[in-house]
Scaffold this motif. Structure first.
Motif, PDB file in Angstrom:
ATOM      1  N   ALA A   1      -6.456   4.678 -10.891  1.00 14.46           N
ATOM      2  CA  ALA A   1      -6.653   6.069 -11.314  1.00 14.46           C
ATOM      3  C   ALA A   1      -5.399   6.690 -11.921  1.00 14.46           C
ATOM      4  N   THR A   2      -4.227   6.383 -11.358  1.00 17.72           N
ATOM      5  CA  THR A   2      -3.010   7.099 -11.771  1.00 17.72           C
ATOM      6  C   THR A   2      -2.107   6.313 -12.709  1.00 17.72           C
TER       7      THR A   2
ATOM      8  N   THR B   1       0.804  -1.228   0.000  1.00 16.59           N
ATOM      9  CA  THR B   1       0.000   0.000   0.000  1.00 16.59           C
ATOM     10  C   THR B   1       0.836   1.277   0.000  1.00 16.59           C
ATOM     11  N   SER B   2       2.150   1.145   0.174  1.00 21.88           N
ATOM     12  CA  SER B   2       3.004   2.338   0.166  1.00 21.88           C
ATOM     13  C   SER B   2       4.436   1.950  -0.196  1.00 21.88           C
TER      14      SER B   2
ATOM     15  N   TYR C   1       4.205  -0.637  -3.021  1.00 23.98           N
ATOM     16  CA  TYR C   1       3.245   0.012  -3.919  1.00 23.98           C
ATOM     17  C   TYR C   1       3.835   0.157  -5.319  1.00 23.98           C
TER      18      TYR C   1
ATOM     19  N   ASP D   1      -7.316   1.620  -5.717  1.00 22.25           N
ATOM     20  CA  ASP D   1      -8.002   2.730  -6.394  1.00 22.25           C
ATOM     21  C   ASP D   1      -6.996   3.717  -6.978  1.00 22.25           C
ATOM     22  N   SER D   2      -5.944   3.996  -6.216  1.00 22.08           N
ATOM     23  CA  SER D   2      -4.917   4.929  -6.667  1.00 22.08           C
ATOM     24  C   SER D   2      -4.189   4.394  -7.898  1.00 22.08           C
ATOM     25  N   LEU D   3      -3.882   3.097  -7.899  1.00 22.93           N
ATOM     26  CA  LEU D   3      -3.186   2.491  -9.044  1.00 22.93           C
ATOM     27  C   LEU D   3      -4.067   2.519 -10.291  1.00 22.93           C
TER      28      LEU D   3
ATOM     29  N   ALA E   1      -7.674   1.565  -0.970  1.00 24.17           N
ATOM     30  CA  ALA E   1      -7.184   2.902  -1.333  1.00 24.17           C
ATOM     31  C   ALA E   1      -5.991   2.791  -2.292  1.00 24.17           C
ATOM     32  N   ALA E   2      -5.107   1.844  -2.028  1.00 28.02           N
ATOM     33  CA  ALA E   2      -3.939   1.656  -2.899  1.00 28.02           C
ATOM     34  C   ALA E   2      -4.375   1.180  -4.276  1.00 28.02           C
TER      35      ALA E   2
ATOM     36  N   ARG F   1       2.763  -1.579  -8.871  1.00 28.37           N
ATOM     37  CA  ARG F   1       2.481  -0.793 -10.082  1.00 28.37           C
ATOM     38  C   ARG F   1       3.257  -1.333 -11.278  1.00 28.37           C
TER      39      ARG F   1
END
Length: 269
Positions: free
Chosen positions: A54-55, A17-18, A22, A50-52, A47-48, A26
């Motif tokens: 989205a970004t 997650t970080s 993370y 979703d971030s991957l 959250a991780a 990715r």
């Protein structure tokens, strides 16, 4: 690394997650792998993911989230059983989750010094329980994200919890030496790697500045690629295979550590 070598692969990354976990997730997902993304809580994992999505433009169906707090070995067991039942064929396990040892001596509910449990014992238990799913096909492997600080360490066999003499640096280094020794366990095809000093939550243990987590993750992701041939039990410093601390390749130490770990995680062999 070519996309094609990872498109049919399933990889579990702990501590995804970080930081390096993370960024490793990715990279693997961008190259086509299905990544089982582990976080301490379900919220962290979502959250991780979703971030991957989205970004990084990662497809949602390439990510599966799992949660387990490594300070609780019962959660590690539940995680392992869930992974084995949902993903019976696992190509790569990246044992990455790690914490800095706290300033004060801290013991988990399981009775272990917290850094030793989170950084090593939880991964030991997870790897053992995932053995039925970990493929024996060529290219299948476990990648332990270790640290150059393992060289400064000794395993306190009579007091692994360091109850008598505690120093956060010594506790952290011991956990990393144990993880490096574990890569030499003949039961699984495994390597350990020091990804470089990276600008993550662990940075204060090393230096004032480090490279980006993405740079460290590149070295970890490379070792996940079946096209990259590895030497079983080897230790890598970033892209180079180097000799680990002498203890990390002694059969006697490997056997002794297995016995200690089995005892501390409550495994009967």
């Amino acid at each position: 690394m070519s996309d094609s070598t990872l498109s049919s692969r399933t990889v579990l990354v702990t501590g995804a997650t970080s930081g390096i976990g993370y960024e490793t997730t990715r990279r693997l997902a961008e190259r086509g792998a299905t990544v089982l993304l582990h976080g301490r809580t379900a919220e962290d994992g979502r959250a991780a993911a979703d971030s991957l999505i989205a970004t990084a433009g990662v497809n949602a169906d390439q990510l599966c989230t799992f949660a387990a707090d490594f300070t609780r070995l019962d959660e590690v067991e539940t995680l392992a059983h869930k992974v084995v039942s949902e993903h019976p064929h696992l190509d790569v396990l990246v044992n990455n989750a790690a914490m800095a040892a706290p300033e004060r001596h801290t013991v988990t509910a399981d009775g272990n010094e917290i850094a030793f449990q989170v950084n090593f014992l939880a991964h030991y238990l997870l790897t053992c329980l995932l053995e039925p799913a970990l493929t024996s096909d060529p290219g299948g492997r476990v990648v332990n994200v270790s640290s150059s600080l393992h060289r400064t360490a000794s395993i306190q066999w009579s007091d692994p919890n360091r109850a008598r003499r505690y120093s956060r640096l010594a506790a952290y280094a011991q956990s990393q030496l144990a993880l490096t020794v574990f890569a030499a366990d003949p039961r699984v095809t495994a390597v350990s790697i020091h990804p470089g000093v990276c600008d993550t939550a662990l940075l204060p243990l090393y230096a004032h500045e480090g490279v980006t987590p993405a740079e460290g993750a590149e070295h970890v992701a490379r070792l996940c690629d079946p096209a990259v041939e590895i030497v079983n039990g080897a230790y890598y410093d970033r892209a180079e295979r180097v000799e680990p601390a002498p203890a990390a390749s002694e059969d006697r130490t490997v056997k002794r550590l297995n016995k200690l770990a089995d005892l501390l995680v409550g495994r009967t062999t």
